[in-house]
Design a protein around this motif. Structure first.
Motif, mmCIF file in Angstrom:
data_model
loop_
_atom_site.group_PDB
_atom_site.id
_atom_site.type_symbol
_atom_site.label_atom_id
_atom_site.label_comp_id
_atom_site.label_asym_id
_atom_site.label_seq_id
_atom_site.Cartn_x
_atom_site.Cartn_y
_atom_site.Cartn_z
ATOM 1 N N ASN A 177 -4.933 -3.940 10.140
ATOM 2 C CA ASN A 177 -5.560 -2.757 9.970
ATOM 3 C C ASN A 177 -7.147 -3.202 10.041
ATOM 4 O OD1 ASN A 177 -3.321 -1.077 9.536
ATOM 5 N ND2 ASN A 177 -3.469 -1.774 7.272
ATOM 6 N N GLY A 178 -7.449 -4.140 10.878
ATOM 7 C CA GLY A 178 -8.867 -4.628 11.010
ATOM 8 C C GLY A 178 -9.434 -5.312 9.771
ATOM 9 N N GLY A 179 -8.612 -5.856 8.861
ATOM 10 C CA GLY A 179 -9.010 -6.642 7.715
ATOM 11 C C GLY A 179 -9.296 -8.078 8.130
ATOM 12 N N ASP A 180 -9.730 -8.820 7.258
ATOM 13 C CA ASP A 180 -10.237 -10.223 7.353
ATOM 14 C C ASP A 180 -9.206 -11.240 6.687
ATOM 15 O OD1 ASP A 180 -11.028 -9.824 4.927
ATOM 16 O OD2 ASP A 180 -13.014 -10.407 5.305
ATOM 17 N N ILE A 240 -6.093 2.472 3.642
ATOM 18 C CA ILE A 240 -6.537 1.537 4.536
ATOM 19 C C ILE A 240 -7.975 1.276 4.176
ATOM 20 C CG2 ILE A 240 -7.099 1.055 6.788
ATOM 21 C CD1 ILE A 240 -4.468 2.357 7.581
ATOM 22 N N GLY A 241 -8.355 -0.050 4.130
ATOM 23 C CA GLY A 241 -9.728 -0.362 3.634
ATOM 24 C C GLY A 241 -9.700 -1.015 2.309
ATOM 25 N N GLN A 242 -8.801 -0.802 1.548
ATOM 26 C CA GLN A 242 -8.725 -1.208 0.178
ATOM 27 C C GLN A 242 -7.591 -2.177 0.279
ATOM 28 O OE1 GLN A 242 -10.335 -0.146 -2.702
ATOM 29 N NE2 GLN A 242 -11.562 1.327 -1.054
ATOM 30 N N ARG A 279 0.821 -1.369 -0.102
ATOM 31 C CA ARG A 279 -0.072 0.086 0.117
ATOM 32 C C ARG A 279 0.907 1.511 0.030
ATOM 33 N NH1 ARG A 279 -3.987 0.178 2.480
ATOM 34 N NH2 ARG A 279 -4.465 -2.023 2.726
ATOM 35 N N ARG A 328 -6.279 -8.159 2.903
ATOM 36 C CA ARG A 328 -6.842 -7.075 3.927
ATOM 37 C C ARG A 328 -6.259 -7.732 5.111
ATOM 38 N NH1 ARG A 328 -11.100 -7.125 0.218
ATOM 39 N NH2 ARG A 328 -11.998 -5.214 -0.404
#
Length: 189
Positions: A91-94, A148-150, A54, A87
């Motif tokens: 960063n909170g991803g799964d 973040i989130g992508q 990223r 993800r």
């Protein structure tokens, strides 16, 4: 960086067992990570699967020997991989989500010894290999290009994502101090 911040942002067994990541600086514009590769990591064909990031970054070898392989998509000559979206749980991803089959061609593989550096763009696909035990590298990470989130992308031979159990463990304060001593000794060599 204070001890609490280092503990929060540093990980033992980062992507694989024997790969420790010590965060010594963290700002939105510049993060410095020190990677320690111990145990069987030097026996692996790749430390991690080919992937992008990223952020743009620069890597410098402090000790040991490593190689960096850069890949390009190529439907005719590339090796078949399974492409996953990644993800990061950090960063909170799964984790991993399978997307499709894809081909990648290894365009270059460069070897690096202490004092050597290389730079990568966020969009570049690469992987690293360790060629000596106890290799230590520094990664200077710059501001995020991918929000973040992508997801970022990872390419694997297997269709099933790897098990992440036992990875991303937290350091104790004593373990942080041991790694900091090791890092400082390498800087003073």
């Amino acid at each position: 960086m204070n001890m609490d911040d280092m503990i929060q942002h540093s990980f033992r067994n980062f992507h694989v067992k024997g790969f420790d990541y010590l965060c010594v600086k963290r700002t939105p514009e510049h993060t410095r990570k020190v990677y320690f590769f111990d145990g069987n990591v030097s026996q692996l064909p790749e430390v991690v699967n080919p992937h992008d990031h990223r952020y743009h970054f620069k890597t410098t070898v402090l000790s040991g020997v490593m190689s960096n392989s850069v890949y390009i998509p190529n439907d005719k000559y590339g090796k078949v991989y399974n492409e996953f979206e990644w993800r990061t749980p950090l960063n909170g991803g799964d984790g991993f989500t399978w997307k499709r089959e894809a081909r990648l061609f290894e365009r270059t593989r460069e070897f690096h010894i202490p004092g050597h550096s290389y730079q990568m763009w966020a969009r570049d696909f690469h992987t690293i290999r360790m060629h000596a035990e106890s290799t230590v590298i520094v990664l200077d990470q710059y501001d995020d290009i991918v929000p973040i989130g992508q997801p970022t992308r990872t390419f694997m031979q297997e269709r099933q994502a790897p098990n992440l159990d036992g990875l991303y463990e937290k350091f104790t304060p004593d373990q942080i101090l041991d790694r900091l001593r090791q890092y400082r000794e390498l800087l003073n060599d």
